[in-house]
Design an enzyme around this catalytic site. Sequence first.
Site, PDB file in Angstrom:
ATOM      1  N   HIS A  63     -59.140 -64.672  18.943  1.00 47.17           N
ATOM      2  CA  HIS A  63     -57.975 -64.625  19.822  1.00 47.17           C
ATOM      3  C   HIS A  63     -57.491 -63.184  19.825  1.00 47.17           C
ATOM      4  O   HIS A  63     -57.959 -62.362  19.044  1.00 47.17           O
ATOM      5  CB  HIS A  63     -56.865 -65.551  19.311  1.00 47.17           C
TER       6      HIS A  63
ATOM      7  N   GLU B  37     -66.436 -61.602   8.715  1.00 46.79           N
ATOM      8  CA  GLU B  37     -65.107 -61.547   9.325  1.00 46.79           C
ATOM      9  C   GLU B  37     -64.320 -60.308   8.907  1.00 46.79           C
ATOM     10  O   GLU B  37     -64.163 -60.040   7.709  1.00 46.79           O
ATOM     11  CB  GLU B  37     -64.281 -62.782   8.953  1.00 46.79           C
TER      12      GLU B  37
ATOM     13  N   SER C 276     -56.537 -69.340  14.419  1.00 46.62           N
ATOM     14  CA  SER C 276     -57.886 -69.004  13.957  1.00 46.62           C
ATOM     15  C   SER C 276     -58.704 -70.240  13.617  1.00 46.62           C
ATOM     16  O   SER C 276     -59.932 -70.210  13.678  1.00 46.62           O
ATOM     17  CB  SER C 276     -57.811 -68.079  12.740  1.00 46.62           C
TER      18      SER C 276
HETATM   19 ZN   LIG Z   1     -53.408 -64.783  12.918  1.00 44.10          ZN
END
Ligand SMILES: [Zn+2]
Length: 485
Positions: free
Chosen positions: A365, A318, A107
């Site tokens: 990701h 987030e 991250s």
């Molecule tokens: Zn992670």
Amino acid sequence: MIRLSSLTLVAALLAAPAFAAPATDPYYKAGEAALARNLAITPNTGRAKNVILFLGDGMGISTITAGRIFEGQSRGVDGESSSLSFEKLPWTALSKTYSHDTQVTDSAAGITAITTGVKTRNKVIGLTGAAQPEQCATEAANRVETIAEIAKAHGLSAGAVTTTRITHATPAGVYAHTAYRDWEGDTDMPLEATQAGCKDIARQLIEAPANLRLDVAMGGGRSRFLPDAAGGKRGDGRDLTAEWRKASGAAYVTTADQLAALDPARTGPVLGLFANEHLPYEVERPILGEGVPTLAQMTTKAIDLLNKNPKGYFLLVEGGKIDMGSHLNNAKRTLTETAEFSKAIQAALDKVDLKDTLIIVTADHSHGLVISGYASRNAPILGLAGNEGEPIVAGDGKPYSVLSFATGPGGPEGQNLRADPAKEDMDDVDYHQQALANLPSAAHSGEDVGVFADGPGAWLVHGVVEESYIFQVMRHAFGFDADKR
Ligand SMILES: [Zn+2]
């Protein structure tokens, strides 16, 4: 070449079977409606006053698919055909997430690509790929400006909202520059790094120059801001929340009620720390969530606070615990967090004007979540993989779950190597989906992730792009690349 005489052709046409009229078929009608919507879209090439970046940490494509099915099923509607809020945004792209030094990013490198336009090494935040993880000496020469810092330098406001510690990798990617993502507080750092002048991430948030400091920071992570004596983990004895409050009109809040009570018109910069560590998972809200605002509540309040600046703002939101559920191989946590993330985006869409606000939704990701087998339509997404209603039996004589974190011929085959999911409560909030390789924490995965966008500049989100390209879209939408407009 085969030549047909016209007579043969006529005969062939006459013999052709009749086609069903599709106009009443629901899929056909839905396709026609989708086409009409797309034909009506005109790119907004104007300038964005505001940019909101929604980052679903670890939210790969399979998580979005499973998330939409789960969210629809929990509302009692057809999950497969329903949509999460951001799936309705008209512009989409695929983002290549590899980092400067690995095929699969973490991250820290992921958010650095998105907020600075530069790919860096895993573990590193806000520094170029020339910086080395955990090497304090490589920080100073390799700092790169984040989109939030650029926005602040142009007189706009900026903020970050998360369900993790505000010092965790993704939110830190808005305001911090560090050789190591784990240096969240001073006691997380080796002495030589501190002595060499590197600052922990909490200090970087508080000590940023007044013209660059965030106007809104909300999430968990109080422990990194408070000394031992106040229940924190700082070793330097400082209370960083008190230092935050020194700014004119600044507020520090720790509960949802305090947050709700803030009057944006009369409040300066806001620091909201609602847990000592990460905020609890949504599934834990009944037990651990007292006084903790939802991601949607934090998002809408952040928008109200930032909106005071007539020049505009940058905001990161987030959904940080989507990733953490997947590290546990716990699809229930992953999917409930994904649904909450979707709600926060809907709350923002209900509030902003897409004529002047660019919304981008993406992930840093993916995770190794797989949706497989042929479970019947509307079968529980947390249930068993099936074949026309019958469970599919694997080589070890046992069925397997629709959601898993790896299946295939390499899987375990001995009778006792694998638990029988049919004998387990797969809907339990602590159920771990099965995995091929037993690790204490599941690994990220490296396939591309989706990008979804609407508003000024959103039309530039199309094709297969580098993760670092997202920065260029935001910068261009703001008009900070004046030479290229
Ligand atoms: Zn992670």
